[in-house]
Design a protein around this motif. Structure first.
Motif, PDB file in Angstrom:
ATOM      1  N   LEU A 161       0.833  -1.201   0.000  1.00  0.00           N
ATOM      2  CA  LEU A 161       0.000   0.000   0.000  1.00  0.00           C
ATOM      3  C   LEU A 161       0.869   1.254   0.000  1.00  0.00           C
ATOM      4  N   ILE A 162       0.258   2.364  -0.436  1.00  0.00           N
ATOM      5  CA  ILE A 162       0.882   3.686  -0.371  1.00  0.00           C
ATOM      6  C   ILE A 162       0.565   4.286   0.994  1.00  0.00           C
ATOM      7  N   VAL A 163       1.559   4.886   1.617  1.00  0.00           N
ATOM      8  CA  VAL A 163       1.367   5.500   2.930  1.00  0.00           C
ATOM      9  C   VAL A 163       1.922   6.920   2.911  1.00  0.00           C
ATOM     10  N   ALA A 164       1.140   7.860   3.430  1.00  0.00           N
ATOM     11  CA  ALA A 164       1.590   9.245   3.566  1.00  0.00           C
ATOM     12  C   ALA A 164       1.277   9.748   4.961  1.00  0.00           C
ATOM     13  N   LEU A 165       2.191  10.532   5.521  1.00  0.00           N
ATOM     14  CA  LEU A 165       1.960  11.194   6.801  1.00  0.00           C
ATOM     15  C   LEU A 165       1.550  12.634   6.524  1.00  0.00           C
ATOM     16  N   ALA A 166       0.545  13.124   7.257  1.00  0.00           N
ATOM     17  CA  ALA A 166       0.088  14.496   6.995  1.00  0.00           C
ATOM     18  C   ALA A 166      -0.545  15.099   8.230  1.00  0.00           C
ATOM     19  N   ASN A 167      -0.356  16.414   8.374  1.00  0.00           N
ATOM     20  CA  ASN A 167      -1.072  17.173   9.399  1.00  0.00           C
ATOM     21  C   ASN A 167      -1.839  18.296   8.714  1.00  0.00           C
ATOM     22  N   TRP A 168      -2.515  19.116   9.506  1.00  0.00           N
ATOM     23  CA  TRP A 168      -3.401  20.143   8.947  1.00  0.00           C
ATOM     24  C   TRP A 168      -2.629  21.219   8.180  1.00  0.00           C
ATOM     25  N   ASN A 169      -1.344  21.361   8.445  1.00  0.00           N
ATOM     26  CA  ASN A 169      -0.546  22.383   7.755  1.00  0.00           C
ATOM     27  C   ASN A 169      -0.444  22.126   6.251  1.00  0.00           C
ATOM     28  N   VAL A 170      -0.587  20.873   5.822  1.00  0.00           N
ATOM     29  CA  VAL A 170      -0.413  20.543   4.395  1.00  0.00           C
ATOM     30  C   VAL A 170      -1.740  20.085   3.778  1.00  0.00           C
ATOM     31  N   ARG A 171      -2.860  20.532   4.339  1.00  0.00           N
ATOM     32  CA  ARG A 171      -4.165  20.036   3.915  1.00  0.00           C
ATOM     33  C   ARG A 171      -4.449  20.292   2.431  1.00  0.00           C
ATOM     34  N   ASP A 172      -4.026  21.456   1.913  1.00  0.00           N
ATOM     35  CA  ASP A 172      -4.310  21.767   0.506  1.00  0.00           C
ATOM     36  C   ASP A 172      -3.562  20.821  -0.431  1.00  0.00           C
ATOM     37  N   MET A 173      -2.288  20.590  -0.154  1.00  0.00           N
ATOM     38  CA  MET A 173      -1.521  19.639  -0.961  1.00  0.00           C
ATOM     39  C   MET A 173      -2.058  18.226  -0.778  1.00  0.00           C
ATOM     40  N   LEU A 174      -2.473  17.905   0.438  1.00  0.00           N
ATOM     41  CA  LEU A 174      -3.016  16.573   0.710  1.00  0.00           C
ATOM     42  C   LEU A 174      -4.249  16.301  -0.159  1.00  0.00           C
ATOM     43  N   GLU A 175      -5.098  17.308  -0.323  1.00  0.00           N
ATOM     44  CA  GLU A 175      -6.292  17.121  -1.152  1.00  0.00           C
ATOM     45  C   GLU A 175      -5.933  16.860  -2.606  1.00  0.00           C
ATOM     46  N   VAL A 176      -4.949  17.597  -3.134  1.00  0.00           N
ATOM     47  CA  VAL A 176      -4.505  17.345  -4.506  1.00  0.00           C
ATOM     48  C   VAL A 176      -3.903  15.943  -4.595  1.00  0.00           C
ATOM     49  N   TRP A 177      -3.172  15.570  -3.561  1.00  0.00           N
ATOM     50  CA  TRP A 177      -2.509  14.251  -3.514  1.00  0.00           C
ATOM     51  C   TRP A 177      -3.526  13.122  -3.592  1.00  0.00           C
ATOM     52  N   ASP A 196      -6.317  15.539  14.666  1.00  0.00           N
ATOM     53  CA  ASP A 196      -7.743  15.217  14.519  1.00  0.00           C
ATOM     54  C   ASP A 196      -8.369  15.900  13.305  1.00  0.00           C
ATOM     55  N   GLU A 197      -7.908  17.102  12.990  1.00  0.00           N
ATOM     56  CA  GLU A 197      -8.474  17.837  11.850  1.00  0.00           C
ATOM     57  C   GLU A 197      -8.217  17.084  10.538  1.00  0.00           C
ATOM     58  N   THR A 198      -7.005  16.557  10.395  1.00  0.00           N
ATOM     59  CA  THR A 198      -6.678  15.804   9.187  1.00  0.00           C
ATOM     60  C   THR A 198      -7.486  14.514   9.116  1.00  0.00           C
ATOM     61  N   ALA A 199      -7.670  13.874  10.259  1.00  0.00           N
ATOM     62  CA  ALA A 199      -8.495  12.664  10.299  1.00  0.00           C
ATOM     63  C   ALA A 199      -9.933  12.967   9.869  1.00  0.00           C
ATOM     64  N   TYR A 210      -5.494   6.489   9.162  1.00  0.00           N
ATOM     65  CA  TYR A 210      -5.142   5.848  10.427  1.00  0.00           C
ATOM     66  C   TYR A 210      -4.703   6.943  11.383  1.00  0.00           C
ATOM     67  N   ARG A 211      -5.416   7.039  12.493  1.00  0.00           N
ATOM     68  CA  ARG A 211      -5.071   8.010  13.546  1.00  0.00           C
ATOM     69  C   ARG A 211      -4.403   7.245  14.665  1.00  0.00           C
ATOM     70  N   ARG A 212      -3.146   7.544  14.886  1.00  0.00           N
ATOM     71  CA  ARG A 212      -2.379   6.814  15.890  1.00  0.00           C
ATOM     72  C   ARG A 212      -2.938   7.032  17.302  1.00  0.00           C
ATOM     73  N   ASP A 213      -2.647   6.052  18.156  1.00  0.00           N
ATOM     74  CA  ASP A 213      -2.942   6.238  19.571  1.00  0.00           C
ATOM     75  C   ASP A 213      -2.075   7.367  20.119  1.00  0.00           C
ATOM     76  N   HIS A 214      -2.475   7.914  21.232  1.00  0.00           N
ATOM     77  CA  HIS A 214      -1.779   9.071  21.799  1.00  0.00           C
ATOM     78  C   HIS A 214      -0.311   8.761  22.090  1.00  0.00           C
ATOM     79  N   ASP A 215       0.535   9.614  21.569  1.00  0.00           N
ATOM     80  CA  ASP A 215       1.982   9.521  21.817  1.00  0.00           C
ATOM     81  C   ASP A 215       2.489  10.954  21.922  1.00  0.00           C
ATOM     82  N   GLU A 216       2.908  11.352  23.090  1.00  0.00           N
ATOM     83  CA  GLU A 216       3.271  12.760  23.319  1.00  0.00           C
ATOM     84  C   GLU A 216       4.337  13.261  22.354  1.00  0.00           C
ATOM     85  N   GLY A 217       5.368  12.446  22.152  1.00  0.00           N
ATOM     86  CA  GLY A 217       6.451  12.878  21.267  1.00  0.00           C
ATOM     87  C   GLY A 217       5.991  13.043  19.843  1.00  0.00           C
TER      88      GLY A 217
END
Length: 431
Positions: A161-177, A196-199, A210-217
């Motif tokens: 599978l293809i996997v990408a990591l993303a947060n809300w800062n890259v939402r516009d590029m994520l949509e094109v992606w 949560d916003e990206t999810a 996939y929203r990871r379980d809580h991890d402070e780091g």
């Protein structure tokens, strides 16, 4: 008184009276029968009526017209059904061909592994000897992350599978992606949502996530981190995918998909990566001569050069060397203030030497015209009338900071056929 007896005249008279009557009755019956046979050749009752109706020119034409219409509709329906079945069969044949190719690759790898690892063998004749290029897969361990394991079972195809990591800062590029992925029809992809916003965005657009379980780091970097900081996270997160037994095509979000990349992978190496090179020499390696005049006769020293693998787009198989690579890079990035791509390449290419054990991982550089970086596109391809006709598998906007407008231009050029879509942009960046 003696009984009465008819005499000869009386008997003769009676016979004379009855005979003409019988003859007349027979004649009348024959005449009626002839008339009936002439006017009613098929009988006097219901069968004749049905026959007349069937032989009627008007009603017969109506029936024939109705039957023909029904037959035409049936034939059209059958044609549509056969066309649909034909398309399904073509799709199934294509899928079977891919599966067969994949199975043949796996079988070839397994045979080589058995021959080289399972027992000692003699070397073959000159030109026939080939070493093992692909390390064996690890045994899947679902206890690492049961929740992710269930998601991957639904999303992955043939454990890829293809996997990408993303947060809300890259939402516009994520949509094109992900829109480009959906347009190509690639089903096996997943967004690792770092907030949560990206999810929520992925859920609203029907994008597997996939929203990871809580991890402070990870959470702190995922919510506020820059692109480089997020790039560093992927090596830690990807480890779980490999431990679960899945091959991952790691993708940054500044990438436009134009074909299915899984149709163009070799799968013969631990790591198969896009190159930052822009021609055959830089992408695949060349002999670079270093000149040092003070050395006199030995002034020319030959060096081997290759431009780096791109850490934003690579295919990695679930093998021990692959997991070791992720561990090494993640460990160094946690201890050093370094660029993840530089560390990624150093761990792949640096050989063993005193005080250092090199990574024994097999590697392959992808075709730079199919897996194209933005330097190749804007410096070379768009200006060449022949190369501009080629349709790459992906275009990675890694060489330019104005990523979003260039991504949209790539979509307009290759998908919508706008010939001038790429012309307004300079070769490099304005800064």
């Amino acid at each position: 008184m003696p009984p009465r007896r008819d005499g000869p005249l009386m008997r003769t008279g009676g016979n004379l009276v009855r005979g003409p009557r019988i003859a007349a009755a027979i004649a009348i019956g024959v005449t009626i029968g002839c008339v009936a046979a002439f006017f009613f050749p098929n009988g006097l009752f219901s069968h004749s009526g049905v026959q007349r109706t069937e032989n009627s020119p008007v009603s017969g034409a109506a029936c024939e017209s109705s039957e023909d219409s029904e037959r035409i509709n049936m034939l059209k329906s059958e044609q549509v059904s056969l066309t649909e079945k034909n398309l399904k069969l073509k799709k199934q044949i294509r899928e079977l061909q891919v599966k067969l190719q994949f199975a043949e690759q796996e079988m070839d790898h397994a045979q080589k592994q058995f021959l080289l690892v399972g027992q000692s063998i003699k070397a073959g004749s000159f030109g026939t000897v080939k070493g093992l290029r692909t390390n064996p897969r690890v045994l899947p361990d679902e206890t690492v992350n049961p929740r992710l394991a269930k998601i991957l079972e639904k999303v992955a195809i043939r454990k890829e599978l293809i996997v990408a990591l993303a947060n809300w800062n890259v939402r516009d590029m994520l949509e094109v992606w992900f829109t480009s992925i959906q347009n190509v029809g690639i089903p096996n992809y997943l967004v690792v949502a770092l907030d949560d916003e990206t999810a929520s965005l992925c859920e609203s657009k029907g994008v597997p996530f996939y929203r990871r379980d809580h991890d402070e780091g990870i959470d702190s970097v995922g919510k506020t981190g820059s692109n480089h900081a997020i790039s560093g996270l992927k090596f830690r997160i990807l480890r779980e995918f490999l431990q679960l037994g899945y091959s991952v095509l790691l993708s940054d979000v500044d990438i436009v998909y134009l074909q299915n990349p899984f149709d163009h992978l070799y799968r013969d190496s631990d790591v198969e990566s896009m190159s930052d090179g822009h021609n055959n020499m830089t992408a695949y390696g060349y002999n670079d001569v270093f000149d040092e005049p003070s050395m006199g006769w030995a002034r020319y020293a030959h060096t081997m050069r290759i431009w780096v693998f791109n850490s934003g787009f690579f295919f990695i198989r679930p093998t021990i060397p692959s997991i070791e690579l992720l561990d090494r890079v993640a460990d160094r990035l946690a201890r050093e203030k370094a660029w993840d791509q530089a560390v990624f390449n150093e761990e792949i290419f640096y050989p063993s030497h005193p005080g250092y054990d090199g990574l024994h991982a097999s590697k392959r550089a992808m075709d730079f015209y199919l897996f194209m970086n933005s330097k190749v596109l804007f410096k070379t391809v768009r200006k060449d009338p022949n190369l501009s006709k080629l349709k790459p598998v992906v275009v990675h906007l890694n060489y330019h900071p104005d990523k979003l407008p260039r991504m949209k231009a790539v979509v307009n050029f290759y998908v919508h056929g706008e010939a001038d879509a790429l012309k307004p942009f300079p070769e490099g960046s304005d800064w």
